[in-house]
Design a protein around this motif. Sequence first.
Motif, short mmCIF file in Angstrom:
data_model
loop_
_atom_site.label_atom_id
_atom_site.label_comp_id
_atom_site.label_asym_id
_atom_site.label_seq_id
_atom_site.Cartn_x
_atom_site.Cartn_y
_atom_site.Cartn_z
N LYS A 189 0.85 -1.19 0.00
CA LYS A 189 0.00 0.00 0.00
C LYS A 189 0.89 1.24 0.00
O LYS A 189 1.86 1.32 0.76
N GLY A 191 1.33 5.41 0.54
CA GLY A 191 0.75 6.44 1.37
C GLY A 191 1.77 7.50 1.72
O GLY A 191 2.85 7.56 1.12
N PHE A 201 -2.10 9.21 5.37
CA PHE A 201 -3.12 8.43 4.66
C PHE A 201 -2.45 7.34 3.83
O PHE A 201 -1.28 7.45 3.47
N THR A 203 -3.36 4.98 0.23
CA THR A 203 -4.19 5.12 -0.96
C THR A 203 -4.05 3.90 -1.85
O THR A 203 -3.03 3.19 -1.82
N ASP A 204 -5.08 3.63 -2.65
CA ASP A 204 -5.04 2.54 -3.62
C ASP A 204 -4.40 2.99 -4.93
O ASP A 204 -4.19 2.17 -5.83
N TYR A 205 -4.11 4.28 -5.04
CA TYR A 205 -3.52 4.80 -6.27
C TYR A 205 -2.00 4.68 -6.24
O TYR A 205 -1.38 4.65 -5.17
N LEU A 227 -4.35 14.00 -5.70
CA LEU A 227 -4.91 13.93 -4.35
C LEU A 227 -4.50 15.17 -3.58
O LEU A 227 -3.47 15.80 -3.87
N GLY A 231 -5.47 12.91 1.30
CA GLY A 231 -5.70 11.69 0.54
C GLY A 231 -6.97 11.68 -0.27
O GLY A 231 -7.32 10.66 -0.88
N ASN A 232 -7.68 12.80 -0.29
CA ASN A 232 -8.90 12.89 -1.07
C ASN A 232 -8.59 13.22 -2.52
O ASN A 232 -7.59 13.91 -2.81
N VAL A 233 -9.43 12.76 -3.44
CA VAL A 233 -9.25 13.10 -4.84
C VAL A 233 -9.64 14.56 -5.05
O VAL A 233 -10.80 14.93 -4.90
#
Length: 279
Positions: A189, A191, A201, A203-205, A227, A231-233
């Motif tokens: 993962k 982050g 955070f 993230t899956d990205y 982001l 961690g928000n888009v």
Amino acid sequence: MAATAYMVTAPAFAKTVDCQQVTGFRMPKGLDVELQSYCVFSESLAAVSKNGKWGFLDTKGNIAIPFKYDLARNFDDGLAIVRLGSKEGFINRKGKLVISIEYDEVINFSEGLAAVNREGKWGYINKDNQVIIPFEYDDTIAFDEGLAQVTKDGKQGFINKENQMVIPLIYDYAGWFSEGLGAIKLNDKYGFIDKNNNVVFFTDYYLEYAFSEDRVLVNKGRKYGFLDAEGNVAVPLIYDEVDWIEKDDITIPGFVNGIARVKKDGEWFYIDNLGQRID
């Protein structure tokens, strides 16, 4: 001064390269240097090669430092990396050797220290060539924001300039800190952590670069977006490419002065940090 790009044609046996020159500079006739890689003036000097040896030109086309090195890199903070045989060191703008050519590999000075490699291990020296951090790491990068990423036994963390392990060696990957946040990878993962090793955070990205202006470039399925620091888009992942833009003497893929250049459906254009198109 502003920079102007010229196509400089080297001799027939060398490649033609895109050489960024300062305004008004033209390669003098008969100089016959080989510009075999992307070259750029830095601190009014450019590293070029001739007959397999490297030296430096000034902005008038004069040979400022003779062609005697097996490799030379551009100047940074008054010093340039040079190589003779399999060893590297540093010269100043007058061509004087200031860090002896004794290391297997060196990285430019940053925040007063340079990472150097000896017999497969990395440490740090100051500009007096004194060893400040011993040769004990398998890999490392330059200091930034007071910390440097180091590698031991396949794991990465961060040290400070006193060689204290500020962020433990527990990460599969650790990038450099930017805007107070460092990219990490743990258990597949990605982050970011802060300088106290608190996870900000995950993230899956896939993370493409460090933060710039409260935005970090990410991709998923070959689509790019950004982001925010939580961690928000912030900008949707709908773009096919994101351009690299110059910022603080480096180029980065992302926002500079509130705008980023992106490509979608074959068209390049600019967006603001919320993804709104700027026409």
